[in-house]
Design an enzyme around this catalytic site. Structure first.
Site, short mmCIF file in Angstrom:
data_model
loop_
_atom_site.label_atom_id
_atom_site.label_comp_id
_atom_site.label_asym_id
_atom_site.label_seq_id
_atom_site.Cartn_x
_atom_site.Cartn_y
_atom_site.Cartn_z
N TYR A 144 3.44 13.40 -34.24
CA TYR A 144 4.07 12.90 -33.02
C TYR A 144 3.09 13.06 -31.88
O TYR A 144 2.50 14.13 -31.72
CB TYR A 144 5.34 13.69 -32.72
CG TYR A 144 6.07 13.28 -31.46
CD1 TYR A 144 6.67 12.03 -31.36
CD2 TYR A 144 6.16 14.15 -30.37
CE1 TYR A 144 7.35 11.65 -30.21
CE2 TYR A 144 6.85 13.78 -29.22
CZ TYR A 144 7.44 12.52 -29.15
OH TYR A 144 8.12 12.16 -28.00
N ASP A 239 -4.84 15.98 -30.73
CA ASP A 239 -3.65 16.17 -29.90
C ASP A 239 -3.30 17.65 -29.98
O ASP A 239 -2.68 18.11 -30.93
CB ASP A 239 -2.51 15.29 -30.43
CG ASP A 239 -1.22 15.50 -29.64
OD1 ASP A 239 -1.17 16.44 -28.82
OD2 ASP A 239 -0.28 14.72 -29.86
N LYS A 267 2.67 21.20 -22.96
CA LYS A 267 3.38 22.44 -23.30
C LYS A 267 2.75 23.70 -22.66
O LYS A 267 2.94 23.90 -21.47
CB LYS A 267 3.54 22.53 -24.82
CG LYS A 267 4.34 21.29 -25.32
CD LYS A 267 4.83 21.32 -26.73
CE LYS A 267 5.84 20.21 -26.97
NZ LYS A 267 5.39 19.07 -27.74
C1 LIG Z 1 5.47 17.54 -27.49
C2 LIG Z 1 4.34 16.76 -28.00
C3 LIG Z 1 3.87 15.61 -27.36
C4 LIG Z 1 4.59 14.98 -26.21
O1 LIG Z 1 4.64 15.81 -25.09
P1 LIG Z 1 5.80 15.56 -23.98
O2 LIG Z 1 5.44 16.52 -22.90
O3 LIG Z 1 7.09 15.84 -24.66
O4 LIG Z 1 5.69 14.14 -23.55
C5 LIG Z 1 2.72 15.03 -27.83
N1 LIG Z 1 2.06 15.53 -28.88
C6 LIG Z 1 2.48 16.62 -29.53
C7 LIG Z 1 1.69 17.16 -30.68
C8 LIG Z 1 3.65 17.26 -29.13
O5 LIG Z 1 4.08 18.31 -29.81
#
Ligand SMILES: *Cc1c(COP(=O)(O)O)cnc(C)c1O
Length: 429
Positions: A144, A239, A267
């Site tokens: 994701y 990511d 995060k």
């Molecule tokens: C949470 C998450 C996102 C998206 O971040 P948001 O602040 O919710 O938009 C993207 N990549 C990873 C790996 C994530 O865990």
């Protein structure tokens, strides 16, 4: 009923907010039951609207890595707030945060702040496309990268939980430019490059996946991706929205010793306030507006309250030499002890763990990709989740999510967690 107030609040919320929540996984649709409405958090604990407390293993999906409402961070935010909430002008604080990160994270020469992980990944891919002048990207099933169009194709947790691998509203054109590969399958990536020669701008990956449950890279997968990208003139994007400042201060790049061309953060970087960021070396970052032609902007990007919360959180971690050893040890203890208890109950399971990320999969021997994550017994996870919840342990409300352990979890919390696991009655219905 123990969730009385949550129940009433959820009913009311659904009148005004689609599905009653502002982010889908919060609705408990996967595990069933009423989502618990929280009213406060401190240290390792959440308190709900009915006054019950929970040991928190989500920590806002990662940001509360030092524990909730840490006094140092709280005071810093309060002081910052007195100076103003947002100016829409550059501030010295933004440079301070950027310098601190650039000086302490490998392979990062410039960093651009945004307000969410979604924005960070969306912008990093645009930059990769602008830089390479190519259109296609490779992503992995079950990973994701936020909810921007290019990524909502087999996107893991949220999307799978709701049974749509691909979201309506994504155009064919967008979907065509996103190539999919199986996590940990380097041959599939090589094939994609062979069949799309000169067209792939970037490979984007969660270097430890957290959105199909916790899944680790195996057989030097990250190192191999680095080689494939280099051989084909494509960028490697890590990511690190989950792994950044969590697996190590330098995230997965440091933990695995692999260089990414672009890195995205979210995060932890905001310490609980809305922050995302993407970063890389000058040669690439110089292509961003206003210096370069790739456009990207944000009214609240670099917001002073968010920068302050993030900086103070990152400093707490950086200035504490034992920090990572401690949270990793806590997580290791939970892994071993939970495993022992489940074994004693003859519950077949697999616990995947890296650093302070872990998840428990039921009725499967190993999970190294999305198909295996899907083959785990999710209805058993749901029983486990509700059992733990009733016993005051807040796990992520889906078998496709990762537990994020905070530094506020100490021996007492570990013991209470293990007692709750111990009283889990497994029925094979
Ligand atoms: C949470 C998450 C996102 C998206 O971040 P948001 O602040 O919710 O938009 C993207 N990549 C990873 C790996 C994530 O865990």
């Amino acid at each position: 009923m123990i969730y009385q107030r949550s129940s009433a609040l959820f009913t009311e919320a659904q009148r005004y907010i689609p599905g009653g929540v502002n982010s889908p996984v919060r609705a408990f649709k996967s595990v069933g039951g009423v989502p618990v409405f929280m009213k406060s958090a401190k240290g390792a604990y959440l308190t709900d609207e009915d006054g019950r407390t929970y040991i928190d293993y989500i920590n806002s999906w990662g940001p509360a890595i030092v524990g909730h409402t840490h006094p140092v961070v709280l005071e810093a935010i309060q002081k910052q707030a007195e100076k103003g909430f947002s100016f829409g002008t550059p501030t010295e604080l933004e440079t301070e945060v950027a310098r601190f990160i650039v000086n302490n994270v490998p392979n990062v020469e410039q960093i651009r702040m945004v307000s969410s992980g979604t924005e960070a990944c969306m912008s990093a891919v645009r930059l990769a496309r602008g830089f390479t002048q190519r259109d296609k990207i490779v992503k992995f099933e079950g990973c994701y990268h936020g909810h921007s169009d290019s990524f909502l194709i087999k996107a893991g947790s949220g999307a799978v939980t709701f049974g749509n691998p691909n979201s309506p509203g994504i155009t064919q054109g967008t979907a065509r430019d996103t190539l999919l590969a199986r996590y940990n399958d380097i041959e599939q990536v090589q094939d994609l490059f062979r069949h799309n020669e000169g067209e792939i701008a970037a490979v984007i990956i969660e270097p430890v996946a957290g959105n199909m449950g916790c899944v680790l890279p195996e057989n030097n997968f990250l190192q191999e991706l680095r080689k494939v990208c280099d051989a084909n003139g494509a960028l490697l994007i890590f990511d690190e929205v989950m792994t950044g400042f969590r697996l190590a201060f330098g995230g997965a790049q440091e933990a695995f010793g692999v260089k990414a061309d672009l890195v995205t953060y979210g995060k932890v970087i905001g310490g609980g306030l809305p922050v995302g960021a993407f970063a890389g070396r000058n040669e690439i970052m110089d292509h961003l507006a206003p210096k370069g032609a790739v456009y990207q902007a944000g009214t609240l990007s670099g917001n002073p309250l968010a920068m302050r919360a993030g900086l103070e959180t990152l400093k707490l971690i950086k200035n504490d030499a034992g920090f990572y050893d401690r949270i990793n040890k806590t997580t290791e203890t939970l892994d071993f002890e939970i495993g022992k208890i489940l074994n004693s109950k003859d519950i077949q399971h697999r616990i995947n763990r890296k650093g302070s990320m872990m998840s428990v999969f039921f009725h499967i021997a190993a999970v190294s990709d999305f198909d295996e994550a899907q083959r785990a017994n999710h209805s058993l996870f749901n029983n486990f989740f509700h059992h733990m919840l009733k016993n005051g342990i807040y796990l992520p409300p889906s078998g496709y999510e990762t537990y994020f352990i905070s530094d506020a979890v100490k021996e007492e919390e570990i013991n209470r967690t293990l007692e709750a696991v111990q009283s889990f009655e497994y029925s094979n219905k």
